[in-house]
Motif scaffolding. Sequence first.
Motif, mmCIF file in Angstrom:
data_model
loop_
_atom_site.group_PDB
_atom_site.id
_atom_site.type_symbol
_atom_site.label_atom_id
_atom_site.label_comp_id
_atom_site.label_asym_id
_atom_site.label_seq_id
_atom_site.Cartn_x
_atom_site.Cartn_y
_atom_site.Cartn_z
ATOM 1 N N LYS A 96 0.747 -1.300 -0.018
ATOM 2 C CA LYS A 96 -0.046 -0.065 -0.010
ATOM 3 C C LYS A 96 0.825 1.339 0.021
ATOM 4 O O LYS A 96 0.209 2.301 -0.580
ATOM 5 C CB LYS A 96 -1.013 0.018 1.301
ATOM 6 N N TYR A 97 2.016 1.139 0.378
ATOM 7 C CA TYR A 97 2.774 2.300 0.645
ATOM 8 C C TYR A 97 4.372 2.211 0.206
ATOM 9 O O TYR A 97 5.031 3.246 0.166
ATOM 10 C CB TYR A 97 2.930 3.027 2.098
ATOM 11 N N ALA A 98 4.630 0.791 -0.350
ATOM 12 C CA ALA A 98 6.061 0.801 -0.851
ATOM 13 C C ALA A 98 5.957 0.123 -2.043
ATOM 14 O O ALA A 98 5.197 -0.791 -2.493
ATOM 15 C CB ALA A 98 6.862 -0.184 0.320
ATOM 16 N N HIS A 99 7.015 0.250 -2.862
ATOM 17 C CA HIS A 99 7.313 -0.416 -4.173
ATOM 18 C C HIS A 99 8.341 -1.353 -3.747
ATOM 19 O O HIS A 99 9.082 -1.290 -3.041
ATOM 20 C CB HIS A 99 7.954 0.421 -5.255
ATOM 21 N N PHE A 100 8.314 -2.665 -4.398
ATOM 22 C CA PHE A 100 9.239 -3.742 -4.176
ATOM 23 C C PHE A 100 9.891 -4.012 -5.441
ATOM 24 O O PHE A 100 9.401 -3.997 -6.438
ATOM 25 C CB PHE A 100 8.508 -5.083 -3.558
ATOM 26 N N SER A 101 11.333 -4.421 -5.317
ATOM 27 C CA SER A 101 12.250 -4.779 -6.372
ATOM 28 C C SER A 101 11.757 -6.453 -6.585
ATOM 29 O O SER A 101 11.211 -6.985 -5.829
ATOM 30 C CB SER A 101 13.725 -4.747 -6.190
ATOM 31 N N GLU A 102 12.399 -6.956 -7.589
ATOM 32 C CA GLU A 102 12.158 -8.446 -7.589
ATOM 33 C C GLU A 102 13.079 -9.026 -6.626
ATOM 34 O O GLU A 102 14.009 -8.209 -6.105
ATOM 35 C CB GLU A 102 13.029 -8.914 -8.956
ATOM 36 N N PRO A 103 12.982 -10.177 -6.092
ATOM 37 C CA PRO A 103 13.572 -10.666 -4.948
ATOM 38 C C PRO A 103 15.217 -10.824 -5.242
ATOM 39 O O PRO A 103 15.613 -10.804 -6.036
ATOM 40 C CB PRO A 103 13.135 -12.219 -4.820
ATOM 41 N N ILE A 104 15.843 -10.233 -4.029
ATOM 42 C CA ILE A 104 17.214 -10.314 -4.174
ATOM 43 C C ILE A 104 18.020 -11.519 -3.431
ATOM 44 O O ILE A 104 19.038 -11.617 -3.400
ATOM 45 C CB ILE A 104 18.114 -8.882 -3.725
ATOM 46 N N SER A 105 17.032 -12.171 -2.742
ATOM 47 C CA SER A 105 17.591 -13.269 -1.912
ATOM 48 C C SER A 105 16.433 -13.955 -1.493
ATOM 49 O O SER A 105 15.309 -13.498 -1.492
ATOM 50 C CB SER A 105 18.515 -12.786 -0.764
ATOM 51 N N PHE A 106 16.397 -15.291 -0.933
ATOM 52 C CA PHE A 106 15.613 -16.118 -0.748
ATOM 53 C C PHE A 106 15.810 -16.604 0.784
ATOM 54 O O PHE A 106 17.128 -17.068 0.970
ATOM 55 C CB PHE A 106 15.131 -17.336 -1.605
ATOM 56 N N ALA A 107 14.973 -16.966 1.734
ATOM 57 C CA ALA A 107 15.240 -17.427 2.800
ATOM 58 C C ALA A 107 14.052 -18.499 3.058
ATOM 59 O O ALA A 107 13.104 -18.510 2.694
ATOM 60 C CB ALA A 107 15.191 -16.669 3.883
ATOM 61 N N THR A 108 14.357 -19.584 3.942
ATOM 62 C CA THR A 108 13.416 -20.331 4.500
ATOM 63 C C THR A 108 13.141 -20.082 5.849
ATOM 64 O O THR A 108 14.393 -19.968 6.753
ATOM 65 C CB THR A 108 13.948 -22.053 4.400
ATOM 66 N N TYR A 109 12.047 -20.241 6.266
ATOM 67 C CA TYR A 109 11.622 -19.833 7.774
ATOM 68 C C TYR A 109 11.372 -21.123 8.430
ATOM 69 O O TYR A 109 10.537 -21.973 8.084
ATOM 70 C CB TYR A 109 10.476 -18.738 7.889
ATOM 71 N N ARG A 110 12.042 -20.893 9.623
ATOM 72 C CA ARG A 110 11.809 -22.269 10.647
ATOM 73 C C ARG A 110 11.368 -21.796 12.143
ATOM 74 O O ARG A 110 11.806 -20.660 12.472
ATOM 75 C CB ARG A 110 13.080 -22.974 10.720
ATOM 76 N N PHE A 111 10.658 -22.730 12.748
ATOM 77 C CA PHE A 111 10.553 -22.581 14.151
ATOM 78 C C PHE A 111 11.478 -23.127 14.742
ATOM 79 O O PHE A 111 12.369 -24.006 14.441
ATOM 80 C CB PHE A 111 9.382 -23.184 14.631
ATOM 81 N N PHE A 112 12.291 -22.590 15.868
ATOM 82 C CA PHE A 112 13.220 -22.821 16.865
ATOM 83 C C PHE A 112 12.419 -23.224 18.312
ATOM 84 O O PHE A 112 11.583 -22.539 18.448
ATOM 85 C CB PHE A 112 14.351 -21.894 17.083
ATOM 86 N N TYR A 113 13.020 -24.551 18.511
ATOM 87 C CA TYR A 113 12.161 -24.523 19.832
ATOM 88 C C TYR A 113 13.393 -25.748 20.654
ATOM 89 O O TYR A 113 14.229 -26.212 20.081
ATOM 90 C CB TYR A 113 10.956 -25.616 19.642
#
Length: 170
Positions: A96-113
């Motif tokens: 709604k308020y920002a423009h985004f470039s193409e992705p410059i990196s990728f990440a995998t998200y995980r829970f730590f427990y």
Amino acid sequence: MKYIRFCFFLLFSLLVLPNIITAKTIVEVGVDDWKPFTSKDPENRGLSGQIIEQSFNAVGIEIKFVIYPWTRCIKMVERGYLFASAPWYKTPEREKYAHFSEPISFATYRFFYKKKRMGVNFNYNKLTELKQYIIGASHDYWYIPIFHEEGLTLEFVQSETLNMKKLFIE
């Protein structure tokens, strides 16, 4: 009189115009210290920081990295105080308020427990299966609306580091 105006215009042009033509474009990009992607170390800005800097430099724009907590970075972009901030996860709310470039990196998200508490084979298939737990969270992250929709209980702190430290408390 015309001669004086011409001389003034010529003098003005000779003194000011070269400075305008040779002025560098400098933009501020807000980041927080999130190694290996971003870093407050001016000698090594991290993977994302290097990509951003090289991309802007390629088109003649100099980057000045400013270090703020993530929440402040995103609020400053939203209010127009910062030209950009990175890296961010693209969400409908941020679009709604920002423009985004193409992705410059990728990440995998995980829970730590903590294995000692949860068991070695702890597993889940849906977020709703985590309703019985308190999940450490950081403000303004992309996952917050999703976790709220699923009815998860969140405990907010100022950084991921604090959440990681909480895992080591007995």
